[in-house]
Structure formats: C-alpha cells, structure tokens
Design a protein around this motif. Structure first.
Motif, PDB file in Angstrom:
ATOM      1  N   MET A   1       2.652   5.160   0.423  1.00 31.10           N
ATOM      2  CA  MET A   1       3.904   4.414   0.289  1.00 31.10           C
ATOM      3  C   MET A   1       3.764   3.342  -0.792  1.00 31.10           C
ATOM      4  SD  MET A   1       5.821   1.957   3.026  1.00 31.10           S
ATOM      5  CE  MET A   1       4.705   0.611   2.646  1.00 31.10           C
ATOM      6  N   ASN A   2       4.773   3.217  -1.619  1.00 32.15           N
ATOM      7  CA  ASN A   2       4.834   2.156  -2.611  1.00 32.15           C
ATOM      8  C   ASN A   2       5.899   1.140  -2.201  1.00 32.15           C
ATOM      9  OD1 ASN A   2       2.871   3.164  -4.454  1.00 32.15           O
ATOM     10  ND2 ASN A   2       4.348   4.727  -5.082  1.00 32.15           N
ATOM     11  N   HIS A   3       5.698  -0.089  -2.624  1.00 33.91           N
ATOM     12  CA  HIS A   3       6.640  -1.147  -2.270  1.00 33.91           C
ATOM     13  C   HIS A   3       7.828  -1.146  -3.222  1.00 33.91           C
ATOM     14  CE1 HIS A   3       4.002  -3.012   0.692  1.00 33.91           C
ATOM     15  NE2 HIS A   3       3.005  -2.765  -0.139  1.00 33.91           N
ATOM     16  N   PRO A  60      -1.702  -1.286   5.407  1.00 35.33           N
ATOM     17  CA  PRO A  60      -1.648  -0.956   6.833  1.00 35.33           C
ATOM     18  C   PRO A  60      -2.819  -1.424   7.686  1.00 35.33           C
ATOM     19  CG  PRO A  60      -2.182   0.994   5.555  1.00 35.33           C
ATOM     20  CD  PRO A  60      -1.847  -0.074   4.570  1.00 35.33           C
ATOM     21  N   TYR A  61      -4.001  -1.540   7.093  1.00 37.50           N
ATOM     22  CA  TYR A  61      -5.190  -1.823   7.898  1.00 37.50           C
ATOM     23  C   TYR A  61      -5.737  -3.213   7.584  1.00 37.50           C
ATOM     24  CZ  TYR A  61      -4.731   3.161   8.668  1.00 37.50           C
ATOM     25  OH  TYR A  61      -4.235   4.401   8.986  1.00 37.50           O
ATOM     26  N   SER A  62      -6.828  -3.561   8.222  1.00 37.45           N
ATOM     27  CA  SER A  62      -7.471  -4.845   7.967  1.00 37.45           C
ATOM     28  C   SER A  62      -7.783  -5.012   6.483  1.00 37.45           C
ATOM     29  CB  SER A  62      -8.778  -4.939   8.763  1.00 37.45           C
ATOM     30  OG  SER A  62      -9.597  -5.997   8.283  1.00 37.45           O
ATOM     31  N   PHE A  63      -7.761  -6.259   6.017  1.00 36.90           N
ATOM     32  CA  PHE A  63      -8.113  -6.506   4.624  1.00 36.90           C
ATOM     33  C   PHE A  63      -9.592  -6.227   4.356  1.00 36.90           C
ATOM     34  CE2 PHE A  63      -9.860 -10.363   6.229  1.00 36.90           C
ATOM     35  CZ  PHE A  63     -10.571 -11.024   5.225  1.00 36.90           C
ATOM     36  N   MET A  64     -10.380  -6.067   5.431  1.00 35.38           N
ATOM     37  CA  MET A  64     -11.792  -5.742   5.278  1.00 35.38           C
ATOM     38  C   MET A  64     -12.087  -4.271   5.570  1.00 35.38           C
ATOM     39  SD  MET A  64     -13.710  -9.202   6.577  1.00 35.38           S
ATOM     40  CE  MET A  64     -15.307  -8.581   6.015  1.00 35.38           C
ATOM     41  N   ALA A  65     -11.053  -3.453   5.699  1.00 33.88           N
ATOM     42  CA  ALA A  65     -11.238  -2.010   5.795  1.00 33.88           C
ATOM     43  C   ALA A  65     -11.650  -1.469   4.418  1.00 33.88           C
ATOM     44  CB  ALA A  65      -9.947  -1.343   6.244  1.00 33.88           C
ATOM     45  N   SER A  68      -9.959   2.192   0.073  1.00 37.56           N
ATOM     46  CA  SER A  68      -9.248   3.466  -0.046  1.00 37.56           C
ATOM     47  C   SER A  68      -8.278   3.683   1.112  1.00 37.56           C
ATOM     48  CB  SER A  68     -10.247   4.622  -0.110  1.00 37.56           C
ATOM     49  OG  SER A  68     -11.047   4.657   1.062  1.00 37.56           O
ATOM     50  N   GLU A  69      -8.604   3.133   2.298  1.00 35.19           N
ATOM     51  CA  GLU A  69      -7.735   3.319   3.457  1.00 35.19           C
ATOM     52  C   GLU A  69      -6.424   2.550   3.316  1.00 35.19           C
ATOM     53  OE1 GLU A  69      -9.775   2.442   7.091  1.00 35.19           O
ATOM     54  OE2 GLU A  69     -11.376   3.913   6.723  1.00 35.19           O
ATOM     55  N   ASN A  70      -6.423   1.513   2.510  1.00 41.23           N
ATOM     56  CA  ASN A  70      -5.215   0.706   2.331  1.00 41.23           C
ATOM     57  C   ASN A  70      -4.399   1.114   1.109  1.00 41.23           C
ATOM     58  OD1 ASN A  70      -4.997  -1.146   4.523  1.00 41.23           O
ATOM     59  ND2 ASN A  70      -6.794  -2.241   3.750  1.00 41.23           N
ATOM     60  N   GLN A  71      -4.808   2.222   0.477  1.00 42.59           N
ATOM     61  CA  GLN A  71      -4.049   2.713  -0.670  1.00 42.59           C
ATOM     62  C   GLN A  71      -3.022   3.762  -0.230  1.00 42.59           C
ATOM     63  OE1 GLN A  71      -4.164   1.034  -3.149  1.00 42.59           O
ATOM     64  NE2 GLN A  71      -6.248   0.406  -3.706  1.00 42.59           N
ATOM     65  N   LEU A  78      -0.202  -5.285  -5.337  1.00 42.99           N
ATOM     66  CA  LEU A  78      -0.746  -6.044  -6.455  1.00 42.99           C
ATOM     67  C   LEU A  78       0.111  -5.857  -7.704  1.00 42.99           C
ATOM     68  CD1 LEU A  78      -4.523  -5.291  -5.840  1.00 42.99           C
ATOM     69  CD2 LEU A  78      -3.426  -7.536  -5.610  1.00 42.99           C
ATOM     70  N   ILE A  79       0.614  -4.659  -7.901  1.00 36.57           N
ATOM     71  CA  ILE A  79       1.508  -4.400  -9.041  1.00 36.57           C
ATOM     72  C   ILE A  79       2.799  -5.208  -8.894  1.00 36.57           C
ATOM     73  CG2 ILE A  79       2.975  -2.632 -10.106  1.00 36.57           C
ATOM     74  CD1 ILE A  79       0.647  -0.646  -9.529  1.00 36.57           C
ATOM     75  N   LEU A  80       3.312  -5.300  -7.672  1.00 35.85           N
ATOM     76  CA  LEU A  80       4.522  -6.081  -7.447  1.00 35.85           C
ATOM     77  C   LEU A  80       4.288  -7.552  -7.780  1.00 35.85           C
ATOM     78  CD1 LEU A  80       7.383  -6.588  -6.493  1.00 35.85           C
ATOM     79  CD2 LEU A  80       6.580  -6.447  -4.120  1.00 35.85           C
ATOM     80  N   LEU A  81       3.171  -8.105  -7.326  1.00 40.04           N
ATOM     81  CA  LEU A  81       2.864  -9.496  -7.662  1.00 40.04           C
ATOM     82  C   LEU A  81       2.723  -9.673  -9.172  1.00 40.04           C
ATOM     83  CD1 LEU A  81       0.326 -11.065  -5.125  1.00 40.04           C
ATOM     84  CD2 LEU A  81       2.722 -11.611  -5.475  1.00 40.04           C
ATOM     85  N   ASP A  82       2.061  -8.729  -9.811  1.00 41.08           N
ATOM     86  CA  ASP A  82       1.896  -8.820 -11.257  1.00 41.08           C
ATOM     87  C   ASP A  82       3.240  -8.798 -11.968  1.00 41.08           C
ATOM     88  OD1 ASP A  82       0.077  -8.830 -13.596  1.00 41.08           O
ATOM     89  OD2 ASP A  82       0.991  -6.887 -13.995  1.00 41.08           O
ATOM     90  N   SER A  83       4.150  -7.964 -11.492  1.00 41.57           N
ATOM     91  CA  SER A  83       5.469  -7.893 -12.129  1.00 41.57           C
ATOM     92  C   SER A  83       6.238  -9.197 -11.960  1.00 41.57           C
ATOM     93  CB  SER A  83       6.267  -6.718 -11.558  1.00 41.57           C
ATOM     94  OG  SER A  83       6.681  -6.968 -10.224  1.00 41.57           O
ATOM     95  N   VAL A  84       6.039  -9.873 -10.823  1.00 42.25           N
ATOM     96  CA  VAL A  84       6.680 -11.175 -10.618  1.00 42.25           C
ATOM     97  C   VAL A  84       6.139 -12.181 -11.626  1.00 42.25           C
ATOM     98  CG1 VAL A  84       6.870 -13.116  -9.015  1.00 42.25           C
ATOM     99  CG2 VAL A  84       7.222 -10.791  -8.188  1.00 42.25           C
ATOM    100  N   VAL A  85       4.819 -12.199 -11.799  1.00 41.78           N
ATOM    101  CA  VAL A  85       4.212 -13.144 -12.747  1.00 41.78           C
ATOM    102  C   VAL A  85       4.644 -12.834 -14.178  1.00 41.78           C
ATOM    103  CG1 VAL A  85       2.021 -13.956 -13.717  1.00 41.78           C
ATOM    104  CG2 VAL A  85       2.251 -13.634 -11.252  1.00 41.78           C
ATOM    105  N   VAL A  86       4.648 -11.561 -14.553  1.00 46.55           N
ATOM    106  CA  VAL A  86       5.077 -11.174 -15.900  1.00 46.55           C
ATOM    107  C   VAL A  86       6.511 -11.615 -16.143  1.00 46.55           C
ATOM    108  CG1 VAL A  86       5.645  -9.192 -17.369  1.00 46.55           C
ATOM    109  CG2 VAL A  86       3.462  -9.262 -16.138  1.00 46.55           C
ATOM    110  N   ASP A  87       7.369 -11.425 -15.154  1.00 48.15           N
ATOM    111  CA  ASP A  87       8.769 -11.827 -15.290  1.00 48.15           C
ATOM    112  C   ASP A  87       8.894 -13.342 -15.481  1.00 48.15           C
ATOM    113  OD1 ASP A  87      11.724 -11.263 -15.029  1.00 48.15           O
ATOM    114  OD2 ASP A  87      11.473 -12.585 -13.297  1.00 48.15           O
TER     115      ASP A  87
END
Length: 206
Positions: A1-3, A60-65, A68-71, A78-87
């Motif tokens: 899933m993508n945001h 979906p999972y713990s930040f310490m999983a 690959s499981e959180n992809q 991270l891309i969404l945050l980057d796009s906010v900063v670029v904007d």
C-alpha cells in the motif's frame, strides 16, 4: 500500500508565515489530532503542515521490525514527507525555517526522515521515537544538521520504543552534527507530558 498525498494545514497561512512546523501523527491517529497539540506549543507565528497516513498508519508493524516487513508503506511515508519538504522549499522556506514534530510512530518516521536528509533545519521534536529498522544501518544516514536542535523523549520502559534505541538514535544524530537533547522519564505512560512540551518550546521552538 502507498500513502495518498493528503496534507492538512493549520496555523498561519503559508504565504503569511516565516516559519513552518511539519507535524506527524502517530499510529491510529490523524493529522487533525496532531494539529490539536499546537495551542500548547506557543507557535502562533508558524504555519502548520500535517500529512495524513492512509488508514491512519504510516507502516503496519513495529518500527523495530525488519524493514522489509514494513514496505512499501515505510518508503511511501518517507516519500510523502520528502514531497512536503520539497514543496515548502519551492514556496520559499529556507531549511532553517522548517521544523518537524512527531509523536510515537510519527516521531520514528520523523527521525528516520531527518537522519536520512540531515540539513540545517530549524529544529526537530520527537515525542517518543527512534530511527527505524531491526538493525541500525548507519551508512543510510547522511548530511549535516549544522547544529539543528533535536529533542527526543521516551518513557522507561516504553511499550513501543526501547530506551536503547533512543540512545542509539542520539549518537547517530550527533555524528551528523545535531544538537541533541534526550529526556527519559521513569515510569511515564505512552503519552506527551507537560514537561516534554515545555522542553520542546524552550529548546527547539524558542
């Protein structure tokens, strides 16, 4: 899933503001919920930008999983945050006028993003968070914070964020020349306390 690229705004209008705070909500929360913290922070002169996670969860999972499981959720976040900063940069905000704040899952995402894109930002507030991954891969963190103030807090113990990961994150950010302050609260529940808010205001947002 993508945001989906969904962002909620608050505070001053971007065209009228000299500083902007990117506010990143936690798991199960919303952009509106993190924006509700603003009145406690004395940031009436800031524009506020709060990205919204699809289904209210950045990954979906713990930040310490294993990462690959959180992809692909994590990379998309991270891309969404980057796009906010670029904007914001395209709208004329200098890095020194761009600030970040996150809570819990949002704090982890914020720290991961700024550590991968270190620059002389205005400041970073991470209420209970650390960099992401089962193991820390230091060579993916690069750039130069050039003294950016970073405040990280957590409880001891915290049900989601181990103290050691906070301390390891502190070391990474200091290597990238951030001015890091860590506060560990014995027995504190998974929440944001007034003391944390006071430190954030004095150390980062002043």
């Amino acid at each position: 899933m993508n945001h989906a690229h969904k962002v909620v705004y608050g505070g001053k209008l971007l065209k009228d503001a000299s500083k902007v705070l990117i506010m990143v909500h936690g798991r199960g929360a919303s952009a509106e919920s993190i924006l509700s913290l603003a009145p406690h922070l004395d940031i009436s002169d800031f524009a506020l930008v709060a990205p919204q996670a699809t289904n209210n969860t950045w990954y979906p999972y713990s930040f310490m999983a294993p990462e690959s499981e959180n992809q692909p959720w994590l990379s998309s976040a991270l891309i969404l945050l980057d796009s906010v900063v670029v904007d914001l940069r395209q709208k004329g905000f200098a890095d020194k006028d761009i600030y970040f704040l996150g809570f819990s899952q949002g704090a982890c995402l914020t720290l991961e993003f700024v550590a991968q894109h270190a620059a002389a930002f205005g400041g970073v507030i991470a209420f209970t968070g650390g960099v992401i991954g089962e193991q820390i891969v230091e060579n993916k963190y690069q750039g130069d914070f050039n003294g950016t103030p970073v405040f990280i807090s957590t409880g001891d113990p915290d049900p989601h964020v181990p103290v050691q990961r906070v301390l390891d994150t502190e070391k990474i950010l200091k290597k990238l020349h951030a001015d890091v302050q860590v506060k560990i609260y014995p027995g504190r529940p998974h929440t944001i306390t007034q003391d944390e808010i006071d430190i954030a205001k004095e150390f980062v947002l002043k």
